[in-house]
Design a protein around this motif. Structure first.
Motif, PDB file in Angstrom:
ATOM      1  N   ILE A 185       0.948  -1.253  -0.028  1.00 48.44           N
ATOM      2  CA  ILE A 185       0.046  -0.131  -0.145  1.00 48.44           C
ATOM      3  C   ILE A 185       1.019   1.215  -0.125  1.00 48.44           C
ATOM      4  CG2 ILE A 185      -1.641   1.321   1.265  1.00 48.44           C
ATOM      5  CD1 ILE A 185      -2.395  -1.360   2.422  1.00 48.44           C
ATOM      6  N   ILE A 186       0.837   1.942  -1.045  1.00 48.38           N
ATOM      7  CA  ILE A 186       1.706   3.084  -1.212  1.00 48.38           C
ATOM      8  C   ILE A 186       0.982   4.410  -1.593  1.00 48.38           C
ATOM      9  CG2 ILE A 186       3.720   4.047  -2.861  1.00 48.38           C
ATOM     10  CD1 ILE A 186       4.446   1.122  -3.747  1.00 48.38           C
ATOM     11  N   ARG A 187       1.394   5.163  -0.639  1.00 50.08           N
ATOM     12  CA  ARG A 187       0.761   6.683  -0.691  1.00 50.08           C
ATOM     13  C   ARG A 187       1.037   7.515  -2.012  1.00 50.08           C
ATOM     14  NH1 ARG A 187       2.522  10.463   4.087  1.00 50.08           N
ATOM     15  NH2 ARG A 187       4.319  10.266   3.027  1.00 50.08           N
ATOM     16  N   GLY A 188       2.275   7.155  -2.406  1.00 50.51           N
ATOM     17  CA  GLY A 188       2.426   8.000  -4.040  1.00 50.51           C
ATOM     18  C   GLY A 188       2.077   7.369  -5.088  1.00 50.51           C
ATOM     19  N   PRO A 189       2.612   7.693  -6.107  1.00 54.86           N
ATOM     20  CA  PRO A 189       2.173   7.155  -7.524  1.00 54.86           C
ATOM     21  C   PRO A 189       3.221   6.261  -7.883  1.00 54.86           C
ATOM     22  CG  PRO A 189       3.350   9.186  -8.012  1.00 54.86           C
ATOM     23  CD  PRO A 189       3.107   9.116  -6.359  1.00 54.86           C
ATOM     24  N   GLU A 190       4.268   5.869  -7.050  1.00 54.19           N
ATOM     25  CA  GLU A 190       5.171   4.818  -7.710  1.00 54.19           C
ATOM     26  C   GLU A 190       5.927   4.222  -6.421  1.00 54.19           C
ATOM     27  OE1 GLU A 190       8.119   6.408 -10.131  1.00 54.19           O
ATOM     28  OE2 GLU A 190       8.556   8.130  -9.000  1.00 54.19           O
ATOM     29  N   SER A 211       2.961 -11.179  -8.789  1.00 53.21           N
ATOM     30  CA  SER A 211       3.513 -11.925  -7.615  1.00 53.21           C
ATOM     31  C   SER A 211       3.318 -10.970  -6.204  1.00 53.21           C
ATOM     32  CB  SER A 211       5.069 -12.256  -7.799  1.00 53.21           C
ATOM     33  OG  SER A 211       5.347 -12.954  -8.724  1.00 53.21           O
ATOM     34  N   ILE A 212       3.309  -9.818  -6.359  1.00 49.47           N
ATOM     35  CA  ILE A 212       3.231  -8.960  -5.202  1.00 49.47           C
ATOM     36  C   ILE A 212       2.145  -7.707  -5.864  1.00 49.47           C
ATOM     37  CG2 ILE A 212       4.008  -7.152  -3.643  1.00 49.47           C
ATOM     38  CD1 ILE A 212       6.592  -8.679  -3.586  1.00 49.47           C
ATOM     39  N   LYS A 213       0.989  -7.653  -5.033  1.00 52.87           N
ATOM     40  CA  LYS A 213      -0.172  -6.736  -5.414  1.00 52.87           C
ATOM     41  C   LYS A 213       0.389  -5.351  -4.794  1.00 52.87           C
ATOM     42  CE  LYS A 213      -3.235  -9.302  -3.639  1.00 52.87           C
ATOM     43  NZ  LYS A 213      -2.542 -10.528  -3.496  1.00 52.87           N
ATOM     44  N   ALA A 214      -0.138  -4.512  -5.418  1.00 53.72           N
ATOM     45  CA  ALA A 214       0.324  -3.014  -5.186  1.00 53.72           C
ATOM     46  C   ALA A 214      -0.655  -2.054  -5.518  1.00 53.72           C
ATOM     47  CB  ALA A 214       1.715  -2.527  -5.820  1.00 53.72           C
ATOM     48  N   TYR A 215      -1.174  -1.204  -4.475  1.00 55.17           N
ATOM     49  CA  TYR A 215      -2.336  -0.126  -4.548  1.00 55.17           C
ATOM     50  C   TYR A 215      -1.291   1.186  -4.630  1.00 55.17           C
ATOM     51  CZ  TYR A 215      -5.924  -3.280  -4.252  1.00 55.17           C
ATOM     52  OH  TYR A 215      -6.692  -4.585  -4.263  1.00 55.17           O
ATOM     53  N   TYR A 216      -1.461   1.898  -5.572  1.00 56.98           N
ATOM     54  CA  TYR A 216      -0.683   3.344  -5.543  1.00 56.98           C
ATOM     55  C   TYR A 216      -1.514   4.486  -5.148  1.00 56.98           C
ATOM     56  CZ  TYR A 216       2.996   0.666  -8.039  1.00 56.98           C
ATOM     57  OH  TYR A 216       3.874  -0.127  -8.323  1.00 56.98           O
ATOM     58  N   ASN A 217      -1.118   5.387  -4.749  1.00 55.76           N
ATOM     59  CA  ASN A 217      -2.101   6.864  -4.318  1.00 55.76           C
ATOM     60  C   ASN A 217      -3.024   6.198  -3.224  1.00 55.76           C
ATOM     61  OD1 ASN A 217      -0.736   8.487  -6.297  1.00 55.76           O
ATOM     62  ND2 ASN A 217      -1.674   7.597  -7.789  1.00 55.76           N
ATOM     63  N   ALA A 218      -2.526   5.284  -2.524  1.00 52.84           N
ATOM     64  CA  ALA A 218      -3.737   4.597  -1.615  1.00 52.84           C
ATOM     65  C   ALA A 218      -3.251   4.903  -0.212  1.00 52.84           C
ATOM     66  CB  ALA A 218      -3.697   3.048  -1.794  1.00 52.84           C
ATOM     67  N   THR A 219      -4.276   5.029   0.726  1.00 54.83           N
ATOM     68  CA  THR A 219      -4.021   5.139   2.128  1.00 54.83           C
ATOM     69  C   THR A 219      -4.923   4.244   2.942  1.00 54.83           C
ATOM     70  OG1 THR A 219      -5.719   6.831   2.399  1.00 54.83           O
ATOM     71  CG2 THR A 219      -3.471   7.477   1.841  1.00 54.83           C
ATOM     72  N   GLN A 229      -9.222  -1.933   5.343  1.00 57.34           N
ATOM     73  CA  GLN A 229      -9.791  -1.289   4.237  1.00 57.34           C
ATOM     74  C   GLN A 229      -8.909  -0.152   3.717  1.00 57.34           C
ATOM     75  OE1 GLN A 229     -13.445   0.078   5.769  1.00 57.34           O
ATOM     76  NE2 GLN A 229     -14.502  -1.612   5.707  1.00 57.34           N
ATOM     77  N   ILE A 230      -8.737   0.066   2.451  1.00 55.53           N
ATOM     78  CA  ILE A 230      -7.796   1.313   2.004  1.00 55.53           C
ATOM     79  C   ILE A 230      -8.420   2.089   1.174  1.00 55.53           C
ATOM     80  CG2 ILE A 230      -5.654  -0.096   2.283  1.00 55.53           C
ATOM     81  CD1 ILE A 230      -5.739  -0.938  -0.653  1.00 55.53           C
ATOM     82  N   ASN A 231      -8.214   3.547   1.291  1.00 56.95           N
ATOM     83  CA  ASN A 231      -8.840   4.315   0.282  1.00 56.95           C
ATOM     84  C   ASN A 231      -7.830   4.341  -1.002  1.00 56.95           C
ATOM     85  OD1 ASN A 231     -10.843   5.574   1.934  1.00 56.95           O
ATOM     86  ND2 ASN A 231      -8.905   6.158   3.004  1.00 56.95           N
ATOM     87  N   THR A 232      -8.665   4.025  -2.375  1.00 59.70           N
ATOM     88  CA  THR A 232      -7.772   4.077  -3.506  1.00 59.70           C
ATOM     89  C   THR A 232      -8.469   5.165  -4.353  1.00 59.70           C
ATOM     90  OG1 THR A 232      -9.062   2.524  -4.794  1.00 59.70           O
ATOM     91  CG2 THR A 232      -7.433   1.376  -3.256  1.00 59.70           C
ATOM     92  N   PRO A 233      -7.766   5.343  -5.708  1.00 59.23           N
ATOM     93  CA  PRO A 233      -8.480   6.358  -6.665  1.00 59.23           C
ATOM     94  C   PRO A 233      -9.558   5.857  -7.272  1.00 59.23           C
ATOM     95  CG  PRO A 233      -6.043   6.139  -7.063  1.00 59.23           C
ATOM     96  CD  PRO A 233      -6.353   5.085  -5.910  1.00 59.23           C
ATOM     97  N   ASP A 234     -10.104   4.464  -7.021  1.00 57.50           N
ATOM     98  CA  ASP A 234     -11.182   3.824  -7.584  1.00 57.50           C
ATOM     99  C   ASP A 234     -12.145   3.405  -6.351  1.00 57.50           C
ATOM    100  OD1 ASP A 234     -10.186   3.544 -10.271  1.00 57.50           O
ATOM    101  OD2 ASP A 234      -9.139   1.856  -9.538  1.00 57.50           O
ATOM    102  N   GLY A 235     -11.978   4.048  -5.105  1.00 55.17           N
ATOM    103  CA  GLY A 235     -12.869   3.856  -4.142  1.00 55.17           C
ATOM    104  C   GLY A 235     -12.054   2.945  -3.017  1.00 55.17           C
ATOM    105  N   VAL A 236     -13.022   2.843  -1.884  1.00 55.77           N
ATOM    106  CA  VAL A 236     -12.659   1.845  -0.788  1.00 55.77           C
ATOM    107  C   VAL A 236     -12.467   0.678  -1.182  1.00 55.77           C
ATOM    108  CG1 VAL A 236     -13.085   1.271   1.323  1.00 55.77           C
ATOM    109  CG2 VAL A 236     -13.613   3.451   0.829  1.00 55.77           C
ATOM    110  N   VAL A 237     -11.244  -0.173  -1.028  1.00 50.82           N
ATOM    111  CA  VAL A 237     -10.892  -1.618  -1.312  1.00 50.82           C
ATOM    112  C   VAL A 237     -10.880  -2.198   0.173  1.00 50.82           C
ATOM    113  CG1 VAL A 237      -9.580  -3.287  -2.255  1.00 50.82           C
ATOM    114  CG2 VAL A 237     -10.044  -1.154  -3.397  1.00 50.82           C
TER     115      VAL A 237
END
Length: 322
Positions: A185-190, A211-219, A229-237
């Protein structure tokens, strides 16, 4: 009661460097460390490899020989331990400083075991003790840790790693290779640009191949016993989750610095006041050394560029001695 020329708070590499320099210049000194020798390095991940090469981690021109160009944690522990023991440095371990007060021209240094008097004090306490908290519901659950030690613990578990720096990326890769189901879970874009240059392509490839999942721009929004639960650009996951490694960085103990009377800048950097020519703070006789000089800019000072603080400080102290 003996009055030391200098009491050094912190037995990390820079505190040890200050002790070595004080001994070389004939000053009476005491190093006080709340844990074992180089406590922060001891608490690093077991398999950690430094970004710096061994010669850049050397202090007082004492050679650091490692098997690889980039030494590992266990080699650094051996190196600094041997420096302390072979030079018979005056160091008290597992003793925590609780207060420092200046009376006239000397300092009273109080610990959980004893009290000492010193003409000067050096604060070289690093920044590894206080994590940057997420401040979200569930962060206090036992499944959440701000420190990472050994990947074996997370084998066959659903693990969320929060962060994009070296510590987070190392943990994600190691745990994945021990069989954990890892999500970054990465707060920035990369992935962070400061990640070790030989590691960054590895994590990017593992993410791209799935192999490893990553969510960018996420908190992180919330952590529960079985989910995160994480906030992503596509909504809460919402993800199934067994453990969380919140490797979001650390900060100096600003409360301790303020208690000593050291002035901090009012902005978010919280830079402590000191003279770069002497490393003396706004309090005469009270010096700062190492990473704490950078306040919240914890990437500014490392062993390799702050080891010069030791001779600067000791020279300043010696110049005052009549």
């Amino acid at each position: 009661m003996q009055e030391f020329d200098v009491v050094i708070i912190g037995g990390g590499p820079i505190g040890i460097a200050c002790g070595l320099e004080a001994k070389k210049q004939g000053l009476s000194f005491l190093i006080i460390e709340k844990g074992p020798i180089v406590n922060s390095l001891f608490n690093y991940p077991i398999n950690m490899q430094f970004f710096s090469s061994s010669e850049k981690l050397e202090i007082d021109d004492i050679p650091f020989i490692s098997k690889e160009a980039k030494p590992k944690r266990n080699e650094a522990l051996e190196y600094y331990r041997r420096i302390v023991t072979s030079n018979q440095l005056n160091i008290h371990l597992f003793e925590k400083v609780t207060g420092v007060k200046k009376r006239n021209d000397s300092f009273s240094v109080t610990t959980d075991k004893k009290q000492y008097t010193a003409k000067n004090v050096v604060v070289a306490t690093g920044f590894y003790d206080l994590p940057n908290n997420l401040n979200v519901p569930g962060e206090d659950l036992s499944k959440v840790s701000h420190y990472y030690k050994d990947p074996h613990f997370y084998a066959s578990q659903k693990l969320a790693v929060i962060g994009a720096s070296n510590s987070a990326i190392d943990a994600a890769l190691e745990c994945y290779r021990k069989g954990a189901d890892v999500t970054l879970i990465i707060r920035g874009p990369e992935v962070g640009q400061r990640v070790k240059y030989w590691v960054r392509p590895d994590i990017i490839n593992r993410i791209e191949e799935g192999s490893i999942k990553a969510y960018y721009n996420a908190t992180v929004k919330k952590i529960s016993l079985t989910e995160i639960q994480i906030n992503t650009p596509d909504g809460v996951v919402t993800l199934e989750n067994d453990f969380v490694l919140a490797l979001t960085g650390y900060m100096p103990n600003f409360e301790f610095l303020e208690k000593l009377g050291i002035q901090l800048s009012k902005d978010e950097k919280r830079l402590p006041q000191y003279d770069p020519n002497t490393m003396e703070s706004n309090i005469e006789g009270l010096y700062l050394a190492g990473v704490i000089c950078g306040g919240m800019e914890t990437h500014k000072w490392f062993i390799e560029n702050s080891r010069i603080h030791a001779p600067i400080i000791v020279q300043s102290i010696k110049s005052k001695i009549k």
